[in-house]
Scaffold this motif. Structure first.
Motif, mmCIF file in Angstrom:
data_model
loop_
_atom_site.group_PDB
_atom_site.id
_atom_site.type_symbol
_atom_site.label_atom_id
_atom_site.label_comp_id
_atom_site.label_asym_id
_atom_site.label_seq_id
_atom_site.Cartn_x
_atom_site.Cartn_y
_atom_site.Cartn_z
ATOM 1 N N GLY A 84 0.783 -1.236 0.000
ATOM 2 C CA GLY A 84 0.000 0.000 0.000
ATOM 3 C C GLY A 84 0.806 1.273 0.000
ATOM 4 O O GLY A 84 0.453 2.251 -0.673
ATOM 5 N N ARG A 85 1.906 1.322 0.754
ATOM 6 C CA ARG A 85 2.683 2.556 0.880
ATOM 7 C C ARG A 85 3.785 2.675 -0.177
ATOM 8 O O ARG A 85 4.536 3.643 -0.163
ATOM 9 C CB ARG A 85 3.306 2.631 2.278
ATOM 10 C CG ARG A 85 2.265 2.786 3.400
ATOM 11 C CD ARG A 85 1.450 4.060 3.227
ATOM 12 N NE ARG A 85 0.418 4.201 4.229
ATOM 13 C CZ ARG A 85 0.518 4.939 5.332
ATOM 14 N NH1 ARG A 85 1.623 5.587 5.584
ATOM 15 N NH2 ARG A 85 -0.492 5.021 6.164
ATOM 16 N N GLN A 86 3.873 1.680 -1.083
ATOM 17 C CA GLN A 86 4.877 1.763 -2.142
ATOM 18 C C GLN A 86 4.314 2.400 -3.413
ATOM 19 O O GLN A 86 4.976 2.431 -4.431
ATOM 20 C CB GLN A 86 5.420 0.361 -2.451
ATOM 21 C CG GLN A 86 6.293 -0.195 -1.336
ATOM 22 C CD GLN A 86 6.773 -1.594 -1.627
ATOM 23 O OE1 GLN A 86 5.999 -2.468 -2.019
ATOM 24 N NE2 GLN A 86 8.063 -1.829 -1.436
ATOM 25 N N VAL A 87 3.068 2.875 -3.315
ATOM 26 C CA VAL A 87 2.429 3.573 -4.435
ATOM 27 C C VAL A 87 1.877 4.890 -3.911
ATOM 28 O O VAL A 87 1.225 4.930 -2.874
ATOM 29 C CB VAL A 87 1.271 2.738 -5.024
ATOM 30 C CG1 VAL A 87 0.650 3.466 -6.212
ATOM 31 C CG2 VAL A 87 1.759 1.368 -5.445
ATOM 32 N N TYR A 122 -2.249 6.789 -1.110
ATOM 33 C CA TYR A 122 -1.546 5.537 -1.352
ATOM 34 C C TYR A 122 -2.435 4.603 -2.172
ATOM 35 O O TYR A 122 -3.423 5.035 -2.769
ATOM 36 C CB TYR A 122 -1.135 4.919 -0.021
ATOM 37 C CG TYR A 122 -0.310 5.860 0.821
ATOM 38 C CD1 TYR A 122 1.026 6.116 0.528
ATOM 39 C CD2 TYR A 122 -0.874 6.534 1.909
ATOM 40 C CE1 TYR A 122 1.777 7.000 1.283
ATOM 41 C CE2 TYR A 122 -0.127 7.425 2.675
ATOM 42 C CZ TYR A 122 1.197 7.654 2.354
ATOM 43 O OH TYR A 122 1.942 8.528 3.099
ATOM 44 N N ALA A 123 -2.105 3.327 -2.197
ATOM 45 C CA ALA A 123 -2.774 2.390 -3.100
ATOM 46 C C ALA A 123 -4.287 2.376 -2.930
ATOM 47 O O ALA A 123 -5.031 2.442 -3.912
ATOM 48 C CB ALA A 123 -2.212 0.986 -2.912
ATOM 49 N N ASP A 124 -4.758 2.296 -1.671
ATOM 50 C CA ASP A 124 -6.210 2.240 -1.466
ATOM 51 C C ASP A 124 -6.694 3.060 -0.283
ATOM 52 O O ASP A 124 -7.806 2.900 0.189
ATOM 53 C CB ASP A 124 -6.680 0.792 -1.304
ATOM 54 C CG ASP A 124 -5.921 0.044 -0.214
ATOM 55 O OD1 ASP A 124 -5.133 0.690 0.516
ATOM 56 O OD2 ASP A 124 -6.100 -1.175 -0.093
ATOM 57 N N GLU A 125 -5.850 3.962 0.215
ATOM 58 C CA GLU A 125 -6.250 4.882 1.281
ATOM 59 C C GLU A 125 -5.378 6.132 1.184
ATOM 60 O O GLU A 125 -4.240 6.079 0.727
ATOM 61 C CB GLU A 125 -6.076 4.250 2.664
ATOM 62 C CG GLU A 125 -4.635 3.847 2.935
ATOM 63 C CD GLU A 125 -4.342 3.587 4.399
ATOM 64 O OE1 GLU A 125 -4.898 4.298 5.256
ATOM 65 O OE2 GLU A 125 -3.534 2.697 4.672
ATOM 66 N N PRO A 184 -0.952 7.210 -10.331
ATOM 67 C CA PRO A 184 -0.131 6.418 -9.403
ATOM 68 C C PRO A 184 1.318 6.319 -9.863
ATOM 69 O O PRO A 184 1.602 6.276 -11.063
ATOM 70 C CB PRO A 184 -0.805 5.045 -9.441
ATOM 71 C CG PRO A 184 -1.445 4.968 -10.793
ATOM 72 C CD PRO A 184 -1.894 6.372 -11.101
ATOM 73 N N LYS A 185 2.228 6.281 -8.897
ATOM 74 C CA LYS A 185 3.645 6.112 -9.185
ATOM 75 C C LYS A 185 4.242 5.136 -8.164
ATOM 76 O O LYS A 185 3.932 5.187 -6.978
ATOM 77 C CB LYS A 185 4.396 7.447 -9.091
ATOM 78 C CG LYS A 185 4.053 8.438 -10.196
ATOM 79 C CD LYS A 185 4.627 8.006 -11.535
ATOM 80 C CE LYS A 185 4.404 9.052 -12.633
ATOM 81 N NZ LYS A 185 2.968 9.201 -12.978
ATOM 82 N N SER A 186 5.116 4.254 -8.646
ATOM 83 C CA SER A 186 5.825 3.346 -7.765
ATOM 84 C C SER A 186 6.968 4.095 -7.089
ATOM 85 O O SER A 186 7.741 4.795 -7.759
ATOM 86 C CB SER A 186 6.389 2.164 -8.554
ATOM 87 O OG SER A 186 7.350 1.465 -7.792
ATOM 88 N N ILE A 187 7.087 3.949 -5.766
ATOM 89 C CA ILE A 187 8.192 4.629 -5.094
ATOM 90 C C ILE A 187 9.508 3.882 -5.311
ATOM 91 O O ILE A 187 10.578 4.404 -5.010
ATOM 92 C CB ILE A 187 7.928 4.787 -3.584
ATOM 93 C CG1 ILE A 187 7.904 3.428 -2.887
ATOM 94 C CG2 ILE A 187 6.655 5.559 -3.319
ATOM 95 C CD1 ILE A 187 7.910 3.523 -1.379
ATOM 96 N N LEU A 188 9.423 2.664 -5.854
ATOM 97 C CA LEU A 188 10.647 1.911 -6.135
ATOM 98 C C LEU A 188 11.310 2.384 -7.413
ATOM 99 O O LEU A 188 12.522 2.589 -7.463
ATOM 100 C CB LEU A 188 10.340 0.409 -6.229
ATOM 101 C CG LEU A 188 9.739 -0.257 -4.987
ATOM 102 C CD1 LEU A 188 9.563 -1.747 -5.239
ATOM 103 C CD2 LEU A 188 10.622 -0.025 -3.766
ATOM 104 N N SER A 189 10.493 2.554 -8.456
ATOM 105 C CA SER A 189 11.056 2.931 -9.754
ATOM 106 C C SER A 189 10.696 4.342 -10.176
ATOM 107 O O SER A 189 11.311 4.889 -11.099
ATOM 108 C CB SER A 189 10.572 1.955 -10.833
ATOM 109 O OG SER A 189 9.158 2.050 -10.988
ATOM 110 N N GLY A 190 9.696 4.930 -9.539
ATOM 111 C CA GLY A 190 9.239 6.263 -9.933
ATOM 112 C C GLY A 190 8.362 6.247 -11.168
ATOM 113 O O GLY A 190 7.953 7.291 -11.667
ATOM 114 N N LYS A 191 8.039 5.051 -11.661
ATOM 115 C CA LYS A 191 7.251 4.925 -12.881
ATOM 116 C C LYS A 191 5.820 4.492 -12.565
ATOM 117 O O LYS A 191 5.529 4.026 -11.457
ATOM 118 C CB LYS A 191 7.914 3.924 -13.823
ATOM 119 C CG LYS A 191 9.306 4.381 -14.286
ATOM 120 C CD LYS A 191 9.949 3.342 -15.199
ATOM 121 C CE LYS A 191 11.341 3.816 -15.645
ATOM 122 N NZ LYS A 191 12.019 2.811 -16.501
#
Length: 665
Positions: free
Chosen positions: A161-164, A179-182, A197-204
């Motif tokens: 959830g917190r990685q988006v 975040y993903a759903d909240e 939405p953006k991934s915090i891992l890749s920024g994409k």
């Protein structure tokens, strides 16, 4: 004088009570908001209840929220950066211990500060989680849903959830983080509704892949919760903004579309939608589409998506997710071939206080199953102190699940008088320098322990209670964190604390020194001035009413008014007694002032317990002085043997309510 005020209707308190405070995450130390926004209020109320209904009848629990994706992400980052060695359990335990130490420094009186994933509390919490899941499943309150979950193709992992991060899709939401759903304001939505939405891992931009999880059928409790809110409005002292916030989520499924996207072909689009009604107000920029159920709304979302029409959804109840797939969590019982799932942190944190209650009862040799006597008995009440962002989870999701566990659903006859659910006390935000601060925002809050380098715990407790968080968000503006050129006037943090360290401290010392000098360290026996006696009773009754309503800022006002009146009485009358060398007047003033001290320390006891304990010990009276069964009694009721009684000798320059050492410079 006839005592009419004693006949005033007084609030009724339960015979037993559980008090809980919101649970800090296990990846951080406590910042000022944890303590000043929730814990101080919860502890003050728990201490008051112990005085009011007996300490054996109150359980105050909270603990570290050990699980969840934020904790796992923080732990992995520290390990990757070679800043932490050890297991994730070691990491959480380290933070839990720090949290506990700080709470003790702030004089918190928790019966148990547990940890949802550690030691005995963790064991009980695992059992409770499994029991609740199984009961909800067996009674048909759970459903399997395959919903989209974000996937980072670059890192080849499903994102928790917190990685988006993105923008909240709820109309009118001003959250700074979604975040993903909240989102950070507590709004819930499905992952495919998140905007940009953006991934915090890749920024994409991540992909969406269907993942199956267990959900609680929260949407089926819309009508039940509406009826509950109606009952609370009519029969409780619940805060209005709590009830209004909950009501906002109990609306039917809605979609908002900007008018300019629909003006040319509204009728054609309507024909493609499931059954609905619209609200079309020409002066508003959006047209509102109202649907009968979530399925119809989601069908309409697909229609709008295919037509390339952008939209926002409204607040409404959606199925509440119970499970997820991160490794760091409590295992969900395997049902219907769904394996390797763990509980999502939010639902299991809602029932964690039950786990902590069971742990505490076990620790004192009682049957842990007696928790039901505390949580469900008509003679008991559960008070949950929370932050405003968590109203959705506690006020809706928790209530829905607890109703289901009691066997109450949309077809039940609703007798709210016999349904015992927790009483929520939400506080607004404590801002920092007029801005919202959090460990995940750009404005970093000062740590709670750091404040103790400049202020005493009791000064801070008084100040946080005085802020009036029941009404609105208020800024915490300690001058020690300001630039020198920005400091104007006295430090506002010290204003209410000065009532104790200056005004009240001076009155108590004067009483002791006068007794020692003129009355051989005795408290003279006699009648209290009738006017002061009446003002004392009025202060007690007002204080009690405000405590019942959790209006802590009003309690501070009552104390301020009463203590200043007592101080004024002392100064004016003792000045005359000294000038006239009138020992009879001196004695009368001292008798009355000691009654004022006796009354004030009982009222202050839940707020500044250690200093009040010191006053009691110097008065040489028993602990019944805290007991509200004797709240209107004079000080002689608490002296075991008056003929041989003396106050403890007070040396010069001894303070009962001390300032911080840095404030004497």
């Amino acid at each position: 004088m006839k005592d009419n005020r004693r006949q005033r209707p007084r609030p009724e308190f339960p015979k037993k009570a559980v008090v809980t405070a919101g649970m800090p995450y296990g990846n951080k130390e406590l910042h000022f908001g944890h303590v000043g926004g929730v814990f101080v209020h919860a502890d003050t109320y728990a201490r008051f209840l112990r005085d009011r209904i007996g300490k054996e009848n109150v359980i105050f629990v909270s603990g570290t929220d050990c699980y969840g994706s934020p904790i796992l992400a923080s732990y992995r980052q520290l390990v990757d950066e070679n800043k932490f060695e050890g297991t994730i359990e070691d990491y959480v335990r380290q933070n839990h211990n720090k949290q506990n130490e700080v709470l003790e420094k702030y004089e918190m009186s928790l019966n148990l500060y547990g940890a949802s994933g550690l030691d005995k509390p963790g064991e009980f919490h695992k059992e409770v989680s499994e029991e609740i899941f199984n009961k909800l499943y067996e009674n048909g309150y759970l459903t399997k849903l395959s919903t989209p979950q974000f996937y980072d193709p670059e890192h080849k992992v499903l994102l928790n959830g917190r990685q988006v991060v993105g923008k909240c899709p709820i109309e009118g939401c001003n959250s700074d983080k979604a975040y993903a759903d909240e989102c950070s304001m507590g709004h819930m939505y499905m992952p495919n509704e998140l905007i940009d939405p953006k991934s915090i891992l890749s920024g994409k931009t991540p992909e969406l892949r269907d993942v199956t999880n267990w959900y609680f059928k929260l949407d089926e409790y819309n009508d039940v919760l509406k009826d509950r809110i109606k009952n609370l409005k009519e029969n409780s002292n619940s805060r209005k903004y709590l009830l209004n916030t909950i009501e906002e989520f109990l609306k039917p499924p809605i979609i908002y579309v900007k008018r300019k996207q629909l003006e040319d072909d509204l009728a054609d689009i309507q024909n493609k939608l499931p059954k609905h009604t619209i609200i079309d107000e020409p002066k508003k920029p959006s047209i509102t589409f109202i649907f009968e159920n979530l399925e119809d709304r989601d069908t309409a979302r697909d229609v709008f998506d295919k037509l390339g029409i952008r939209f926002r959804t409204g607040k409404t109840l959606v199925p509440f997710r119970l499970s997820g797939n991160i490794d760091w969590g409590i295992k969900v019982p395997e049902k219907e071939d769904l394996e390797n799932l763990t509980f999502w942190v939010w639902p299991e944190s809602l029932w964690a206080p039950i786990s902590f209650t069971k742990t505490y009862l076990d620790s004192i040799g009682e049957n842990p199953e007696n928790w039901k006597d505390w949580w469900q008995s008509k003679d008991s009440k559960v008070y949950q102190f929370i932050g405003e962002d968590n109203i959705y989870f506690y006020g809706i999701a928790e209530m829905g699940m607890f109703l289901a566990l009691l066997g109450i659903n949309k077809d039940s006859s609703l007798d709210w008088e016999n349904i015992n659910l927790p009483h929520l006390i939400p506080n607004n935000h404590v801002l920092f320098m007029d801005k919202k601060a959090s460990s995940s925002s750009d404005i970093k809050p000062p740590m709670a322990e750091e404040l103790l380098d400049y202020y005493t715990a009791e000064q801070l407790r008084m100040h946080f209670l005085s802020l009036g968080l029941a009404k609105k968000s208020v800024s915490f503006t300690p001058q020690v964190f300001m630039k020198e050129e920005d400091r104007q006037g006295p430090d506002t943090v010290l204003k209410d604390g000065n009532l104790l360290t200056n005004v009240f401290n001076r009155l108590i010392r004067s009483c002791f020194y006068t007794s020692q000098k003129y009355f051989d360290s005795k408290i003279p026996m006699g009648e209290v001035d009738e006017k002061i006696l009446e003002e004392s009773k009025e202060a007690i009754l007002n204080y009690e009413r405000h405590m019942y309503n959790h209006d802590f800022h009003r309690i501070v006002y009552v104390l301020d008014s009463y203590i200043r009146k007592m101080n004024k009485y002392w100064v004016n009358n003792m000045k005359k007694a000294e000038a006239d060398e009138d020992n009879e007047l001196r004695e009368k003033v001292l008798i009355t002032a000691f009654h004022g001290v006796r009354t004030a320390i009982t009222l202050i006891h839940p707020i500044a317990p250690d200093s009040c304990k010191m006053v009691r010990e110097y008065l040489n009276v028993n602990e019944n002085i805290w007991n509200w069964d004797y709240i209107f009694d004079n000080i002689y009721s608490f002296i075991e043997d008056y003929d041989n009684h003396k106050i403890k000798y007070l040396e010069p320059r001894i303070d009962f309510f001390e300032k911080h050492e840095s404030q004497y410079k």
